[in-house]
Design an enzyme around this catalytic site. Structure first.
Site, PDB file in Angstrom:
ATOM      1  N   SER A  53       3.506  -6.695   2.206  1.00 59.78           N
ATOM      2  CA  SER A  53       2.314  -6.093   3.179  1.00 59.78           C
ATOM      3  C   SER A  53       0.980  -5.896   2.473  1.00 59.78           C
ATOM      4  O   SER A  53       0.552  -7.332   2.701  1.00 59.78           O
ATOM      5  CB  SER A  53       3.043  -4.479   2.958  1.00 59.78           C
ATOM      6  N   MET A  54       0.331  -5.031   2.045  1.00 55.46           N
ATOM      7  CA  MET A  54      -0.861  -5.197   1.562  1.00 55.46           C
ATOM      8  C   MET A  54      -1.084  -6.129   0.466  1.00 55.46           C
ATOM      9  O   MET A  54      -1.802  -6.827   0.044  1.00 55.46           O
ATOM     10  CB  MET A  54      -1.545  -3.782   0.945  1.00 55.46           C
ATOM     11  N   PHE A  99       0.893  -1.117   0.061  1.00 53.60           N
ATOM     12  CA  PHE A  99       0.115  -0.130  -0.004  1.00 53.60           C
ATOM     13  C   PHE A  99       0.877   1.267   0.102  1.00 53.60           C
ATOM     14  O   PHE A  99       1.573   1.350   0.760  1.00 53.60           O
ATOM     15  CB  PHE A  99      -0.781   0.057   1.120  1.00 53.60           C
ATOM     16  N   ASP A 156      10.359  -4.108  12.220  1.00 52.64           N
ATOM     17  CA  ASP A 156       9.150  -3.639  11.624  1.00 52.64           C
ATOM     18  C   ASP A 156       8.365  -2.768  12.317  1.00 52.64           C
ATOM     19  O   ASP A 156       7.828  -3.148  13.329  1.00 52.64           O
ATOM     20  CB  ASP A 156       8.392  -4.793  10.829  1.00 52.64           C
ATOM     21  N   HIS A 206      10.105  -2.752   7.939  1.00 48.66           N
ATOM     22  CA  HIS A 206       8.987  -3.067   6.987  1.00 48.66           C
ATOM     23  C   HIS A 206       9.272  -3.562   5.861  1.00 48.66           C
ATOM     24  O   HIS A 206       8.808  -4.542   5.345  1.00 48.66           O
ATOM     25  CB  HIS A 206       8.087  -1.903   7.100  1.00 48.66           C
TER      26      HIS A 206
END
Length: 233
Positions: A78-79, A10, A177, A207
């Site tokens: 992630s997303m 994202f 993260d 992250h």
């Protein structure tokens, strides 16, 4: 032929997974695809873009890859990890790699440590050199609140799907993260239905797990996971 779809996160762009894509490309003859989700890229233009557009984009790439390849792997960051789960539910995916997948988000403890480091660089007059600050600043000022809501729609729609995933899955999480906490990876590991699943931690990775920490060790782990024979019949 083997195909590999790599999906960024994202507010991000292909750069988030490109080092891994390059690593795999150098060692295989696979067709590797790293699309840019609608509204993303450099700079992002997310206003008015819906979560369904992100899913539709990923589906289109998946469908095209499936027409050319007998075997398809999906890697999501992630997303993008949530979108990867969505694809694995709907399509014939051989193996799944989830990188810092955002089933849960904002690790307050690590985020505070990151902010302390940023404050230290500010006091020393080195704020412009702090890469983490540059990323936080860019995302903060370029992300509409409506897009955050769309991200939450992705998370809400995908969470129930973990219990339906039966394919071999590698879940990767950086322990430094500040965005996605380790409990996100633990949640996915506990709820995913696959009999062949593995949780792999990268101690110093933030992250962006493909850009920080022991990336060489991580990439080698992913390559081995994708190329070894399945342990479950």
């Amino acid at each position: 032929m083997i195909g590999c779809l790599c999906i960024h996160g994202f507010t991000g762009a292909p750069y988030e997974v490109q080092p891994l894509a390059d690593y795999l490309s150098e060692r295989t003859s696979w067709k590797i695809v790293v699309p840019t989700l609608p509204g993303h890229g450099e700079p992002p233009a997310l206003k008015g873009v819906t979560y369904k557009q992100w899913l539709d984009c990923a589906e289109k790439e998946m469908q095209e890859l499936a027409t050319e390849c007998d075997t398809v792997y999906v890697i999501g960051f992630s997303m993008g990890g949530l979108i990867a789960v969505y694809l694995a539910k709907k399509y014939s995916v051989e193996k799944l790699i989830l990188l810092s997948a955002a089933a849960k988000y904002i690790y307050v403890g690590q985020l505070l440590r990151d902010l302390k480091d940023i404050a230290g660089d500010w006091k020393r007059g080195r704020l412009r050199e702090n890469e983490l600050f540059a990323r936080y600043k860019r995302k903060l000022f370029s992300t509409p609140l409506s897009s955050v809501f769309q991200f939450r729609r992705v998370a809400a729609s995908v969470k129930p799907l973990f219990a339906t995933i039966q394919i071999p899955t590698l879940i990767v999480q950086g322990l430094a993260d500040g965005i996605v906490p380790p409990k996100s990876a633990e949640y996915i590991y506990q709820h995913i239905a696959s009999k062949e699943k593995e949780l792999y931690y990268v101690p110093d990775a933030k992250h962006h797990v493909c850009l920080t920490g022991d990336t060489e060790g991580l990439f080698e782990k992913i390559f081995t996971f994708l190329t070894e024979s399945s342990k479950v019949n």
